[in-house]
Motif scaffolding. Structure first.
Motif, PDB file in Angstrom:
ATOM      1  N   MET A  47     -25.860  51.422  -7.968  1.00 35.07           N
ATOM      2  CA  MET A  47     -26.681  52.626  -7.903  1.00 35.07           C
ATOM      3  C   MET A  47     -28.178  52.332  -7.929  1.00 35.07           C
ATOM      4  SD  MET A  47     -24.520  55.176 -10.277  1.00 35.07           S
ATOM      5  CE  MET A  47     -23.535  54.086 -11.266  1.00 35.07           C
ATOM      6  N   LEU A  48     -28.552  51.116  -8.300  1.00 34.27           N
ATOM      7  CA  LEU A  48     -29.964  50.762  -8.344  1.00 34.27           C
ATOM      8  C   LEU A  48     -30.335  49.974  -7.093  1.00 34.27           C
ATOM      9  CD1 LEU A  48     -30.343  49.544 -12.030  1.00 34.27           C
ATOM     10  CD2 LEU A  48     -31.189  51.660 -11.051  1.00 34.27           C
ATOM     11  N   PRO A  49     -31.075  50.566  -6.188  1.00 37.95           N
ATOM     12  CA  PRO A  49     -31.476  49.809  -5.006  1.00 37.95           C
ATOM     13  C   PRO A  49     -32.486  48.723  -5.371  1.00 37.95           C
ATOM     14  CG  PRO A  49     -32.412  52.005  -4.964  1.00 37.95           C
ATOM     15  CD  PRO A  49     -31.512  51.936  -6.155  1.00 37.95           C
ATOM     16  N   VAL A  50     -32.607  47.749  -4.511  1.00 41.57           N
ATOM     17  CA  VAL A  50     -33.503  46.620  -4.754  1.00 41.57           C
ATOM     18  C   VAL A  50     -34.946  47.098  -4.895  1.00 41.57           C
ATOM     19  CG1 VAL A  50     -34.339  44.444  -3.805  1.00 41.57           C
ATOM     20  CG2 VAL A  50     -31.951  45.051  -3.563  1.00 41.57           C
ATOM     21  N   ASP A  51     -35.300  48.158  -4.199  1.00 38.69           N
ATOM     22  CA  ASP A  51     -36.672  48.664  -4.246  1.00 38.69           C
ATOM     23  C   ASP A  51     -37.083  49.065  -5.661  1.00 38.69           C
ATOM     24  OD1 ASP A  51     -36.484  48.337  -1.559  1.00 38.69           O
ATOM     25  OD2 ASP A  51     -36.160  50.464  -1.121  1.00 38.69           O
ATOM     26  N   ILE A  52     -36.157  49.537  -6.459  1.00 45.23           N
ATOM     27  CA  ILE A  52     -36.465  49.946  -7.830  1.00 45.23           C
ATOM     28  C   ILE A  52     -36.633  48.731  -8.735  1.00 45.23           C
ATOM     29  CG2 ILE A  52     -35.487  51.111  -9.850  1.00 45.23           C
ATOM     30  CD1 ILE A  52     -34.323  53.149  -7.982  1.00 45.23           C
ATOM     31  N   ARG A  53     -35.919  47.660  -8.446  1.00 42.87           N
ATOM     32  CA  ARG A  53     -35.935  46.480  -9.303  1.00 42.87           C
ATOM     33  C   ARG A  53     -36.978  45.443  -8.901  1.00 42.87           C
ATOM     34  NH1 ARG A  53     -30.476  44.041  -8.640  1.00 42.87           N
ATOM     35  NH2 ARG A  53     -30.488  45.002  -6.613  1.00 42.87           N
ATOM     36  N   VAL A  54     -37.880  45.775  -7.998  1.00 41.54           N
ATOM     37  CA  VAL A  54     -38.813  44.781  -7.458  1.00 41.54           C
ATOM     38  C   VAL A  54     -39.725  44.206  -8.533  1.00 41.54           C
ATOM     39  CG1 VAL A  54     -40.807  44.509  -5.948  1.00 41.54           C
ATOM     40  CG2 VAL A  54     -38.772  45.611  -5.103  1.00 41.54           C
ATOM     41  N   ILE A  55     -40.327  45.048  -9.351  1.00 41.89           N
ATOM     42  CA  ILE A  55     -41.315  44.568 -10.324  1.00 41.89           C
ATOM     43  C   ILE A  55     -40.654  43.696 -11.386  1.00 41.89           C
ATOM     44  CG2 ILE A  55     -42.942  45.302 -12.115  1.00 41.89           C
ATOM     45  CD1 ILE A  55     -43.558  47.707 -10.300  1.00 41.89           C
ATOM     46  N   THR A  56     -39.530  44.144 -11.944  1.00 45.91           N
ATOM     47  CA  THR A  56     -38.863  43.322 -12.964  1.00 45.91           C
ATOM     48  C   THR A  56     -38.317  42.037 -12.364  1.00 45.91           C
ATOM     49  OG1 THR A  56     -36.840  44.594 -12.634  1.00 45.91           O
ATOM     50  CG2 THR A  56     -38.276  45.261 -14.442  1.00 45.91           C
ATOM     51  N   THR A  57     -37.833  42.099 -11.139  1.00 47.75           N
ATOM     52  CA  THR A  57     -37.345  40.890 -10.484  1.00 47.75           C
ATOM     53  C   THR A  57     -38.485  39.903 -10.281  1.00 47.75           C
ATOM     54  OG1 THR A  57     -35.623  42.141  -9.374  1.00 47.75           O
ATOM     55  CG2 THR A  57     -36.162  40.000  -8.447  1.00 47.75           C
ATOM     56  N   TYR A  58     -39.646  40.379  -9.896  1.00 48.01           N
ATOM     57  CA  TYR A  58     -40.801  39.506  -9.720  1.00 48.01           C
ATOM     58  C   TYR A  58     -41.212  38.879 -11.050  1.00 48.01           C
ATOM     59  CZ  TYR A  58     -45.430  37.794  -8.671  1.00 48.01           C
ATOM     60  OH  TYR A  58     -46.525  36.980  -8.544  1.00 48.01           O
ATOM     61  N   GLN A  59     -41.195  39.670 -12.122  1.00 50.48           N
ATOM     62  CA  GLN A  59     -41.577  39.148 -13.428  1.00 50.48           C
ATOM     63  C   GLN A  59     -40.609  38.051 -13.884  1.00 50.48           C
ATOM     64  OE1 GLN A  59     -41.647  42.720 -15.775  1.00 50.48           O
ATOM     65  NE2 GLN A  59     -43.856  43.019 -15.454  1.00 50.48           N
ATOM     66  N   VAL A  60     -39.324  38.263 -13.670  1.00 50.30           N
ATOM     67  CA  VAL A  60     -38.344  37.254 -14.065  1.00 50.30           C
ATOM     68  C   VAL A  60     -38.454  36.019 -13.174  1.00 50.30           C
ATOM     69  CG1 VAL A  60     -35.881  36.749 -14.247  1.00 50.30           C
ATOM     70  CG2 VAL A  60     -36.768  38.895 -15.120  1.00 50.30           C
ATOM     71  N   ALA A  61     -38.695  36.215 -11.871  1.00 49.15           N
ATOM     72  CA  ALA A  61     -38.825  35.076 -10.968  1.00 49.15           C
ATOM     73  C   ALA A  61     -40.094  34.281 -11.245  1.00 49.15           C
ATOM     74  CB  ALA A  61     -38.816  35.543  -9.515  1.00 49.15           C
ATOM     75  N   SER A  62     -41.140  34.936 -11.728  1.00 49.63           N
ATOM     76  CA  SER A  62     -42.364  34.206 -12.030  1.00 49.63           C
ATOM     77  C   SER A  62     -42.199  33.324 -13.262  1.00 49.63           C
ATOM     78  CB  SER A  62     -43.539  35.169 -12.227  1.00 49.63           C
ATOM     79  OG  SER A  62     -43.331  35.953 -13.377  1.00 49.63           O
ATOM     80  N   ASN A  63     -41.301  33.690 -14.165  1.00 47.36           N
ATOM     81  CA  ASN A  63     -40.950  32.832 -15.291  1.00 47.36           C
ATOM     82  C   ASN A  63     -39.515  33.130 -15.673  1.00 47.36           C
ATOM     83  OD1 ASN A  63     -40.802  31.155 -17.472  1.00 47.36           O
ATOM     84  ND2 ASN A  63     -42.216  32.299 -18.754  1.00 47.36           N
ATOM     85  N   VAL A  64     -38.614  32.264 -15.276  1.00 48.66           N
ATOM     86  CA  VAL A  64     -37.184  32.468 -15.502  1.00 48.66           C
ATOM     87  C   VAL A  64     -36.866  32.519 -16.997  1.00 48.66           C
ATOM     88  CG1 VAL A  64     -34.898  31.467 -15.105  1.00 48.66           C
ATOM     89  CG2 VAL A  64     -36.603  31.389 -13.311  1.00 48.66           C
ATOM     90  N   PHE A  65     -37.643  31.824 -17.788  1.00 45.67           N
ATOM     91  CA  PHE A  65     -37.380  31.764 -19.217  1.00 45.67           C
ATOM     92  C   PHE A  65     -38.055  32.885 -20.006  1.00 45.67           C
ATOM     93  CE2 PHE A  65     -36.848  27.160 -18.137  1.00 45.67           C
ATOM     94  CZ  PHE A  65     -35.485  27.132 -18.344  1.00 45.67           C
ATOM     95  N   SER A  66     -38.649  33.870 -19.343  1.00 53.92           N
ATOM     96  CA  SER A  66     -39.324  34.948 -20.065  1.00 53.92           C
ATOM     97  C   SER A  66     -38.379  35.738 -20.984  1.00 53.92           C
ATOM     98  CB  SER A  66     -40.057  35.875 -19.097  1.00 53.92           C
ATOM     99  OG  SER A  66     -39.182  36.465 -18.189  1.00 53.92           O
ATOM    100  N   PRO A  67     -37.118  35.991 -20.606  1.00 54.88           N
ATOM    101  CA  PRO A  67     -36.234  36.663 -21.573  1.00 54.88           C
ATOM    102  C   PRO A  67     -35.976  35.832 -22.825  1.00 54.88           C
ATOM    103  CG  PRO A  67     -35.337  36.865 -19.362  1.00 54.88           C
ATOM    104  CD  PRO A  67     -36.469  35.906 -19.284  1.00 54.88           C
ATOM    105  N   ILE A  68     -35.884  34.513 -22.670  1.00 58.12           N
ATOM    106  CA  ILE A  68     -35.672  33.650 -23.843  1.00 58.12           C
ATOM    107  C   ILE A  68     -36.924  33.646 -24.711  1.00 58.12           C
ATOM    108  CG2 ILE A  68     -35.254  31.272 -24.589  1.00 58.12           C
ATOM    109  CD1 ILE A  68     -33.537  30.964 -22.053  1.00 58.12           C
ATOM    110  N   ASN A  69     -38.101  33.583 -24.081  1.00 64.07           N
ATOM    111  CA  ASN A  69     -39.354  33.648 -24.842  1.00 64.07           C
ATOM    112  C   ASN A  69     -39.457  34.957 -25.604  1.00 64.07           C
ATOM    113  OD1 ASN A  69     -40.221  31.114 -23.996  1.00 64.07           O
ATOM    114  ND2 ASN A  69     -41.282  31.933 -22.217  1.00 64.07           N
ATOM    115  N   ALA A  70     -39.085  36.059 -24.962  1.00 60.07           N
ATOM    116  CA  ALA A  70     -39.131  37.357 -25.624  1.00 60.07           C
ATOM    117  C   ALA A  70     -38.145  37.412 -26.787  1.00 60.07           C
ATOM    118  CB  ALA A  70     -38.831  38.470 -24.625  1.00 60.07           C
TER     119      ALA A  70
END
Length: 173
Positions: A47-70
């Motif tokens: 139900m979530l198109p890629v267009d909605i997830r663009v910003i969070t996907t970019y943030q995760v791709a810019s640092n894959v370990f950001s969820p672990i850091n958080a």
């Protein structure tokens, strides 16, 4: 450019088929307490198109370990590590401008998991029990029983994802 486009679409199709097959296998054939909730969350990705997830996907791709850091920051472990070693842990790995960074966010989609789950539920439940009685473990059952039965589902999902991946990659700048 055309070869690169086909390579990306092929990689996306293979990754989606494998990830969907394995996630549906885990949901159907293993006793997981929250399997229904996990499947509902997987279906929510449809139900979530890629267009909605663009910003969070970019943030995760810019640092894959950001969820672990958080997670380290929220739990307070980073403060403890900084107190002991003098500096907090900051893990960094960027997959921007890589093929992996383009394929990985698109590969995890609920359509394939739904397709394989519905197919696995049409198979007799005693098939898994019979394989167990014959001495087949979960991995052997996966490769020797489910994989041959799932060829048509693999083919259908591969074609759908390959063509949709090819057209979505065409819209990239």
């Amino acid at each position: 450019p055309v070869l690169n486009l086909r390579l990306l679409a092929f990689s996306l199709a293979i990754a989606t088929c494998l990830l969907s097959f394995l996630s549906a296998y885990a949901i159907v054939y293993f006793r997981i307490c929250w399997a229904g909730v996990a499947f509902a969350l997987i279906l929510a990705t449809i139900m979530l198109p890629v267009d909605i997830r663009v910003i969070t996907t970019y943030q995760v791709a810019s640092n894959v370990f950001s969820p672990i850091n958080a997670l380290l920051d929220v739990t307070g472990l980073n403060g403890l590590i900084a107190g002991v070693f003098g500096a907090p842990v900051q893990l960094e790995l960027s997959v921007l401008n890589t093929r992996f960074g383009l394929v990985a966010p698109l590969a995890a989609h609920g359509t394939g998991t739904f397709l394989f789950r519905q197919f696995f539920r049409t198979l007799p439940g005693d098939l898994f029990k019979a394989a167990r009685m014959d001495g087949a473990g979960p991995v052997r059952f996966l490769f020797d029983v489910l994989l041959p039965f799932s060829r048509t589902s693999f083919a259908a999902l591969f074609v759908l994802v390959f063509w949709s991946g090819r057209t979505s990659c065409l819209s990239l700048p």
